[in-house]
Design a protein around this motif. Sequence first.
Motif, PDB file in Angstrom:
ATOM      1  N   ASP A   1     119.784 -13.774  34.541  1.00 37.27           N
ATOM      2  CA  ASP A   1     120.741 -12.743  34.914  1.00 37.27           C
ATOM      3  C   ASP A   1     121.522 -12.261  33.688  1.00 37.27           C
ATOM      4  O   ASP A   1     122.069 -13.061  32.934  1.00 37.27           O
ATOM      5  N   GLY A   2     121.527 -10.957  33.478  1.00 42.94           N
ATOM      6  CA  GLY A   2     122.260 -10.376  32.366  1.00 42.94           C
ATOM      7  C   GLY A   2     121.490 -10.320  31.059  1.00 42.94           C
ATOM      8  O   GLY A   2     121.968  -9.738  30.081  1.00 42.94           O
ATOM      9  N   GLN A   3     120.301 -10.919  31.027  1.00 38.46           N
ATOM     10  CA  GLN A   3     119.487 -10.912  29.813  1.00 38.46           C
ATOM     11  C   GLN A   3     119.129  -9.478  29.418  1.00 38.46           C
ATOM     12  O   GLN A   3     118.855  -8.643  30.265  1.00 38.46           O
ATOM     13  N   GLU A   4     119.151  -9.197  28.120  1.00 39.33           N
ATOM     14  CA  GLU A   4     118.774  -7.888  27.608  1.00 39.33           C
ATOM     15  C   GLU A   4     117.399  -7.974  26.960  1.00 39.33           C
ATOM     16  O   GLU A   4     117.127  -8.880  26.184  1.00 39.33           O
ATOM     17  N   ILE A   5     116.558  -7.002  27.295  1.00 35.77           N
ATOM     18  CA  ILE A   5     115.195  -6.954  26.770  1.00 35.77           C
ATOM     19  C   ILE A   5     114.971  -5.570  26.178  1.00 35.77           C
ATOM     20  O   ILE A   5     115.188  -4.567  26.852  1.00 35.77           O
ATOM     21  N   GLU A   6     114.519  -5.503  24.922  1.00 35.91           N
ATOM     22  CA  GLU A   6     114.253  -4.215  24.283  1.00 35.91           C
ATOM     23  C   GLU A   6     112.869  -3.698  24.692  1.00 35.91           C
ATOM     24  O   GLU A   6     111.899  -4.445  24.674  1.00 35.91           O
ATOM     25  N   THR A   7     112.809  -2.432  25.038  1.00 38.59           N
ATOM     26  CA  THR A   7     111.552  -1.821  25.458  1.00 38.59           C
ATOM     27  C   THR A   7     110.857  -1.154  24.271  1.00 38.59           C
ATOM     28  O   THR A   7     111.482  -0.919  23.231  1.00 38.59           O
ATOM     29  N   LEU A   8     109.575  -0.824  24.444  1.00 43.71           N
ATOM     30  CA  LEU A   8     108.856  -0.118  23.383  1.00 43.71           C
ATOM     31  C   LEU A   8     109.455   1.261  23.142  1.00 43.71           C
ATOM     32  O   LEU A   8     109.364   1.800  22.039  1.00 43.71           O
ATOM     33  N   GLN A   9     110.099   1.832  24.131  1.00 44.29           N
ATOM     34  CA  GLN A   9     110.740   3.133  24.007  1.00 44.29           C
ATOM     35  C   GLN A   9     111.992   3.054  23.158  1.00 44.29           C
ATOM     36  O   GLN A   9     112.479   4.040  22.667  1.00 44.29           O
ATOM     37  N   GLY A  10     112.520   1.842  22.981  1.00 43.94           N
ATOM     38  CA  GLY A  10     113.731   1.654  22.202  1.00 43.94           C
ATOM     39  C   GLY A  10     114.966   1.437  23.054  1.00 43.94           C
ATOM     40  O   GLY A  10     116.060   1.197  22.528  1.00 43.94           O
ATOM     41  N   GLY A  11     114.795   1.509  24.358  1.00 41.47           N
ATOM     42  CA  GLY A  11     115.909   1.272  25.272  1.00 41.47           C
ATOM     43  C   GLY A  11     116.093  -0.218  25.527  1.00 41.47           C
ATOM     44  O   GLY A  11     115.330  -1.051  25.026  1.00 41.47           O
ATOM     45  N   THR A  12     117.094  -0.536  26.322  1.00 41.44           N
ATOM     46  CA  THR A  12     117.364  -1.917  26.665  1.00 41.44           C
ATOM     47  C   THR A  12     117.372  -2.076  28.169  1.00 41.44           C
ATOM     48  O   THR A  12     118.054  -1.323  28.874  1.00 41.44           O
ATOM     49  N   LEU A  13     116.603  -3.028  28.662  1.00 44.31           N
ATOM     50  CA  LEU A  13     116.630  -3.389  30.079  1.00 44.31           C
ATOM     51  C   LEU A  13     117.583  -4.550  30.245  1.00 44.31           C
ATOM     52  O   LEU A  13     117.593  -5.476  29.428  1.00 44.31           O
ATOM     53  N   ILE A  14     118.389  -4.519  31.276  1.00 47.90           N
ATOM     54  CA  ILE A  14     119.276  -5.625  31.588  1.00 47.90           C
ATOM     55  C   ILE A  14     118.799  -6.239  32.886  1.00 47.90           C
ATOM     56  O   ILE A  14     118.701  -5.559  33.906  1.00 47.90           O
ATOM     57  N   VAL A  15     118.459  -7.512  32.841  1.00 49.18           N
ATOM     58  CA  VAL A  15     117.925  -8.222  34.002  1.00 49.18           C
ATOM     59  C   VAL A  15     119.040  -8.422  35.010  1.00 49.18           C
ATOM     60  O   VAL A  15     120.133  -8.834  34.675  1.00 49.18           O
TER      61      VAL A  15
END
Length: 155
Positions: free
Chosen positions: A141-155
């Motif tokens: 929960d709350g983990q940040e993951i960088e996408t290939l697009q350069g954005g950030t996903l927050i779990v």
Amino acid sequence: MNDNKSIVAAVIVALVLVGGIVGFFALTQDDETTTDTAETTQQVTQEAQQPAAETQPNVVEAAVATDALSTLVTAVTEANLVETLSGPGPFTVFAPTNDAFAALPEGTLDTLLAEESKETLTGILTYHVVAGEVFSTDLSDGQEIETLQGGTLIV
């Protein structure tokens, strides 16, 4: 320019809200690549129908072999991402299903698949891809993951 960013943000939110992030595919590279995306998709389709080989399928091969991801395969092909997603990996795709694409407002998918929207479509699709193998058990929960697009996903 702000209108385009608003449209991209709205589409991403819509995909997320309709359950678009449903699949995890952490897959490795296949050595075969080509610049002709239609030929690649046909070749991958044929290979996916053959008995499992010793190597794990790449993202594109896994998507082609999954009926619920046929719209995603079309979008990946139209965005010229087949070679990229068949290349060095592994990649994890938070894969929008056919139902997620169907839940978009009428005409949205057709607009995204149009030649003049290729850059927007590429941005949306690469927002759903992260480098490396990411399994649901690895997420918190709350983990940040960088996408290939350069954005950030927050779990």
